[in-house]
Design an enzyme around this catalytic site. Structure first.
Site, PDB file in Angstrom:
ATOM      1  N   ARG A  19       0.826  -1.217   0.000  1.00 52.55           N
ATOM      2  CA  ARG A  19       0.000   0.000   0.000  1.00 52.55           C
ATOM      3  C   ARG A  19       0.855   1.261   0.000  1.00 52.55           C
ATOM      4  O   ARG A  19       0.546   2.220  -0.713  1.00 52.55           O
ATOM      5  CB  ARG A  19      -0.954  -0.015   1.205  1.00 52.55           C
ATOM      6  CG  ARG A  19      -2.133  -0.983   0.962  1.00 52.55           C
ATOM      7  CD  ARG A  19      -2.740  -1.430   2.252  1.00 52.55           C
ATOM      8  NE  ARG A  19      -3.936  -2.244   2.071  1.00 52.55           N
ATOM      9  CZ  ARG A  19      -3.932  -3.551   1.776  1.00 52.55           C
ATOM     10  NH1 ARG A  19      -2.791  -4.191   1.611  1.00 52.55           N
ATOM     11  NH2 ARG A  19      -5.069  -4.214   1.655  1.00 52.55           N
ATOM     12  N   ASP A 323      -4.526 -15.364   6.796  1.00 52.20           N
ATOM     13  CA  ASP A 323      -3.162 -15.805   6.460  1.00 52.20           C
ATOM     14  C   ASP A 323      -2.497 -16.575   7.600  1.00 52.20           C
ATOM     15  O   ASP A 323      -1.430 -17.147   7.429  1.00 52.20           O
ATOM     16  CB  ASP A 323      -2.290 -14.596   6.094  1.00 52.20           C
ATOM     17  CG  ASP A 323      -2.761 -13.938   4.806  1.00 52.20           C
ATOM     18  OD1 ASP A 323      -3.420 -14.616   3.994  1.00 52.20           O
ATOM     19  OD2 ASP A 323      -2.474 -12.747   4.618  1.00 52.20           O
TER      20      ASP A 323
END
Ligand code: S3P
Length: 441
Positions: A19, A323
């Site tokens: 990001r 995850d």
């Protein structure tokens, strides 16, 4: 008996590094990114930005990189007409977020990646982008990379996007596309809580985004003026730290300090679950860095008479540990009692079919695992150790490779790992960090 003792600073967060890099295109000037993760995935994003005309200077200091990005500014990017091809490698975050960014620009953009990425569903991003006005062509199988998007013929349409899938990648792609529109407000939300790095970073940069905290709906307006550049400091990656948290929790005699770990509320399932199971994990030195909550985590193995206990994970909790579920599954196998994970079919959509490989590998290592319609059940072995020694397939999936190494240490015999090179996708120094805290009695 092996155990872990000492201190580790996990590598920079993969999601936040992607990001910080991608959002540099929204500002004009120099963005200095500290403690960035330089790995296979983030290199794919960096290369794509260079193709868009941003200049990047990478100083790789081994454990953490410093990246300086100079961006001509979003308005400048919007004035150009591009004709570009991107190789996104293994990186789902690159291909999906970059599609959203390019949707707001003008030109033709081709996207492709490795065999794992070609297997992953792209309709979740490309269908809403088509609704906004992007033209999509699939060159191979429908709904998958390689694909081409044609953008900028008409202004993008603003709209409401209550997503079916709880995906931060899709949500972010739509935020980026919405910033590239010309008028109107776009609203996007996910059914369950996901990581909100994008909102935090965009708000930090001053982008026109707001959040209704009750409904968890983001509202994004077009970005019509240049944003000034701001620097980023990237927290340590909780997904990388997760392997050590679990390893220390299950290996008797362990005590680890994991420094500078990001604890975004959309990613703390691993901490909450290990604590619920009875693990001793304390957060120290809690602080905020560039809008992200960060702390140091001290984890101890549980005393032999106080074994970890099995737990249930519901569908609504899965996205905040998507995850880390593989690492948690290893903890379940060492716990006492039954652990149940529901609503986890998204695990099939990752770098590999993690639901299948995880349960197969754990079962080969001696765990009592049963797959269900949408998840799995593990009957923990409690006091008796897992034998290990079985085949551990990774299908070139970095997280399965690292988990196989941890499982090998915790089981009686090492597992037979297919490969470990894939670790470079998210944690190139995993082995070095592990060796630095590995002890043997
Ligand atoms: C990510 C979001 C998650 C996660 C991935 C990184 C992100 O994917 O599994 O590793 O950076 O936004 P989904 O959005 O597909 O759940």
């Amino acid at each position: 008996m092996p155990f872990l003792r000492g201190e580790i600073s996990p590598p920079g967060d993969k999601s936040v590094t992607h990001r910080a890099l991608l959002f540099s295109s929204l500002v004009k000037g120099r963005v200095h990114i500290e403690h960035a993760l330089l790995s296979g995935d983030t290199r794919s994003t960096a290369k794509a930005l260079a193709k868009l005309g941003l200049s990047l200077n990478i100083d790789d200091q081994g454990a953490a990189a410093t990246i300086d990005v100079v961006s001509p500014g979003y308005r400048h990017l919007k004035e150009q007409s591009f004709d570009l091809s991107f190789d996104c490698g293994n990186s789902g975050t690159t291909i999906r977020l970059l599609s959203g960014l390019c949707a707001g620009l003008k030109g033709t953009f081709r996207f492709d990646g490795d065999a794992s990425l070609r297997r992953r569903d792209m309709t979740r991003v490309l269908n809403p982008l088509s609704e906004m006005g992007v033209k999509v062509d699939y060159q191979g199988a429908d709904g998958h990379a390689p694909f081409t998007i044609h953008c900028g013929d008409k202004p993008l349409k603003a709209g409401n996007f209550p997503l079916q899938v709880s995906s931060a990648q899709v949500e972010t792609a739509l935020m980026l596309a919405a910033l590239g529109g010309e008028q109107g407000e776009t609203r996007v939300s996910t059914p369950y809580l996901v990581r909100d790095h994008s909102y935090r970073a965009l708000a930090y940069l001053g982008a026109p985004i707001s959040l209704d905290r009750d409904s968890r709906v983001y509202t994004i307006k077009p970005l019509l003026s240049e944003l000034p550049a701001r620097d980023f400091v990237v927290p340590g990656d909780i997904s990388s730290a997760a392997f050590f948290l679990v390893a220390a929790a299950i290996m008797p005699g362990s005590e680890l300090l994991l420094k500078n770990v990001g604890i975004n509320p959309g990613r703390t399932l691993v901490l909450d679950t290990l604590r619920r199971m009875g693990a001793s994990i304390s957060a120290q030195n809690e602080r905020e860095v560039c809008g992200e909550p960060v702390c140091d985590l001290l984890v101890h193995s549980t005393a032999p008479e106080k074994r970890l206990q099995g737990v249930k994970i519901e569908a609504s909790q899965v996205p905040s540990g998507i995850d880390e579920l593989p690492a948690l599954a290893l903890a379940f196998a060492f716990a006492e009692g039954t652990s149940l994970v529901e609503g986890a079919l998204e695990l099939k959509q990752k770098e590999s079919d993690r639901l299948r490989l995880l349960t197969e590998n754990l079962s080969n290592a001696g765990a009592m695992v049963v797959t269900t319609a949408d998840g799995f059940v593990i009957e923990g072995r409690g006091g008796s150790n897992m034998k290990g020694g079985g085949l551990w397939n990774t299908a070139l999936d970095h997280r399965l490779a690292m988990l196989g190494i941890i499982a090998s240490l915790a089981c009686e015999a090492p597992c037979l790992l297919e490969e470990t090179e894939s670790m470079a996708v998210s944690y190139p120094r995993f082995q070095l960090d592990l060796e630095s805290v590995y002890r043997h009695m």
